[in-house]
Scaffold this motif. Structure first.
Motif, mmCIF file in Angstrom:
data_model
loop_
_atom_site.group_PDB
_atom_site.id
_atom_site.type_symbol
_atom_site.label_atom_id
_atom_site.label_comp_id
_atom_site.label_asym_id
_atom_site.label_seq_id
_atom_site.Cartn_x
_atom_site.Cartn_y
_atom_site.Cartn_z
ATOM 1 N N HIS A 169 -31.084 23.273 -102.185
ATOM 2 C CA HIS A 169 -30.396 24.372 -103.362
ATOM 3 C C HIS A 169 -31.297 25.446 -102.768
ATOM 4 O O HIS A 169 -31.983 25.483 -102.064
ATOM 5 N N CYS A 204 -27.252 29.495 -107.598
ATOM 6 C CA CYS A 204 -27.775 28.637 -106.388
ATOM 7 C C CYS A 204 -26.983 29.134 -105.131
ATOM 8 O O CYS A 204 -25.754 29.831 -105.097
ATOM 9 N N PHE A 207 -25.136 26.125 -100.185
ATOM 10 C CA PHE A 207 -24.116 25.332 -100.428
ATOM 11 C C PHE A 207 -24.394 23.864 -100.702
ATOM 12 O O PHE A 207 -25.222 23.473 -99.707
ATOM 13 N N CYS A 208 -24.148 23.219 -101.802
ATOM 14 C CA CYS A 208 -24.749 22.139 -102.106
ATOM 15 C C CYS A 208 -23.953 21.137 -102.750
ATOM 16 O O CYS A 208 -24.139 20.009 -103.331
HETATM 17 CU CU1 CUA Z 1 -27.254 24.007 -105.668
HETATM 18 CU CU2 CUA Z 1 -25.749 25.447 -104.368
#
Ligand code: CUA
Length: 335
Positions: A169, A204, A207-208
Motif C-alpha cells: 500500500h 492509498c 494499487f492494492c
Molecule cells: Cu491500499 Cu491501495
C-alpha cells in the motif's frame, strides 16, 4: 474541435488549464501545502512546471521558425542547423536537467532529514482495504488503537512507522507530505509536522486490489490540548452500554462471529483481523473513508458491506431485525 494552430484557441486552452490548477486547493491537494515538507514539494512542482512551460514554448517557437524561415537557397543553412542541434539538443538539456536533478535531490534531502526527537509516534499498518492506526509511547509500547483516522497536534513533528499486513500500500496525505510505501516484511518511516489545524484526506496511493480506491483515511490536525483529550479517550476501554437494547446488542455482539475479527477493549472481543471498534462511534467515517459515520450508513454497512465495498472480508449480517437493531444501538454507544 480545438485547432492548435489558432492563437485564440491556444490562449483559451492555457487560461482553462490555469483555472484547473487554481482549483487544486482543499482537503486533498499537494498544491495546498500545510506542512514545511509539502510546501517544498509544491515549490518543486511549480519550478518544474515553469521550466517545462518555457521549454514547451521554446520548442513550439523553434518549430514555427523551422517551417516558416528559409535559408538563402530555400533551406536552413548548415551552420545554423549545427548550432541549433548543439544548443537545443545537448547544452540546454544537460544544463536544465542537471540543475533540476541537483535541486530535487536537495529538496528530497530536506524533506526526509529527521528532527532530533518525535513527541508523537504513530504506527500505521495497511490492510486490504483499511488502515490500522496505533499510537506508540517512547519505548514503542502500544497506547491506543484506532482505524482510518489519525489525529495529530499542530506544530509538532510526528513520526510514522509504516507496515503492511498483506500487499503493498502507499501512505499519502497530499497536503502534508509525499507518498511512502507500506511493504510486507519491511518497515518504512515517514514524518511530517503540520503547520495549520484542519482536516486532510489521505489516500492509498499504490494499487492494492479491488477496493484500492476506497482505502482512504482522514488526518485531523488540532491543538495540543484537543489532541491530548482525544488520545486520552482513545486509550480508555469501551464505555459500558446503559440502555436495555445496547446491553442486548453487546451480548449479541460478544456471542456471535463479530468477535472473530474485531476488538472491543474491556470485553473478550480481541481479534485483530478487522478494525478495533472500541471507540467506533467517535470516528467520522466507516469503511476507510467510504461512508460518513451516521446511524443510517452504519446500518447499511453492517447489513451488507459487500454491497458497498465488494470484496471486503466482512460478510453480510445474518441477524434477525431485532438483534440487528440492538447491535447497531451498541455500536452507536461506543463513543
Ligand atoms: Cu491500499 Cu491501495
Amino acid at each position: 474541435m480545438i485547432r492548435f494552430c489558432n492563437g485564440k484557441a491556444d490562449f483559451v486552452l492555457v487560461a482553462v488549464s490555469g483555472l484547473f490548477v487554481s482549483g487544486c486547493t482543499g482537503v486533498q491537494s499537494a498544491l495546498d501545502p500545510r506542512s514545511s515538507q509539502a510546501s517544498k514539494i509544491a515549490v518543486l512542482w511549480w519550478v518544474m512546471l515553469a521550466i517545462g512551460t518555457l521549454i514547451f514554448l521554446g520548442v513550439i517557437a523553434l518549430t514555427a521558425a523551422a517551417v516558416t524561415k528559409r535559408g538563402p537557397e530555400g533551406g536552413l543553412s548548415p551552420n545554423h542547423n549545427r548550432n541549433l542541434v548543439l544548443a537545443g539538443g545537448v547544452i540546454i538539456p544537460v544544463v536544465v536537467l542537471t540543475g533540476l536533478l541537483i535541486y530535487s535531490v536537495l529538496i528530497s534531502r530536506a524533506i526526509t532529514t529527521e528532527p532530533p526527537n518525535f513527541p508523537v509516534t504513530v504506527e500505521i499498518i495497511g490492510h486490504q482495504w483499511w488502515w490500522e492506526i496505533n499510537y506508540l509511547d517512547s519505548d514503542g509500547t502500544h497506547i491506543a488503537r484506532t482505524a482510518n483516522e489519525i489525529h495529530i497536534p499542530v506544530g509538532v513533528p510526528v513520526r510514522f512507522i509504516l507496515k503492511s499486513a498483506d500487499v503493498i500500500h502507499s501512505f499519502w496525505v497530499p497536503n502534508l507530505h509525499g507518498k511512502t510505501d507500506l511493504i510486507p516484511g519491511q518497515i518504512n518511516h515517514s514524518w511530517f509536522q503540520a503547520e495549520a489545524p484542519g482536516r486532510f484526506r489521505g489516500q492509498c496511493a499504490e494499487f492494492c486490489g479491488l477496493q484500492h480506491a476506497l482505502m482512504a483515511f482522514w488526518v485531523t490536525v488540532e491543538s495540543l490540548d484537543e489532541f491530548e483529550a482525544w488520545i486520552a479517550r482513545q486509550r480508555e476501554a469501551a464505555i459500558e452500554p446503559t440502555t436495555a437494547t445496547a446491553i442486548q446488542g453487546r451480548d449479541i455482539f460478544l456471542s456471535t462471529s463479530c468477535v472473530n475479527c474485531h476488538t472491543i477493549r474491556g470485553t473478550h472481543a480481541n481479534a485483530a483481523i478487522g478494525p478495533d471498534l472500541t471507540h467506533v462511534a467517535s470516528r467520522q467515517t466507516l469503511g476507510a473513508g467510504t461512508l460518513p459515520n451516521t446511524r443510517n450508513q452504519l446500518e447499511q454497512w453492517v447489513r451488507d458491506p459487500q454491497r458497498i465495498k465488494f470484496g471486503v472480508l466482512m460478510p453480510p449480517s445474518e441477524l434477525d431485525e431485532d438483534s440487528f437493531r440492538a447491535v447497531i444501538d451498541y455500536l452507536e454507544s461506543l463513543k
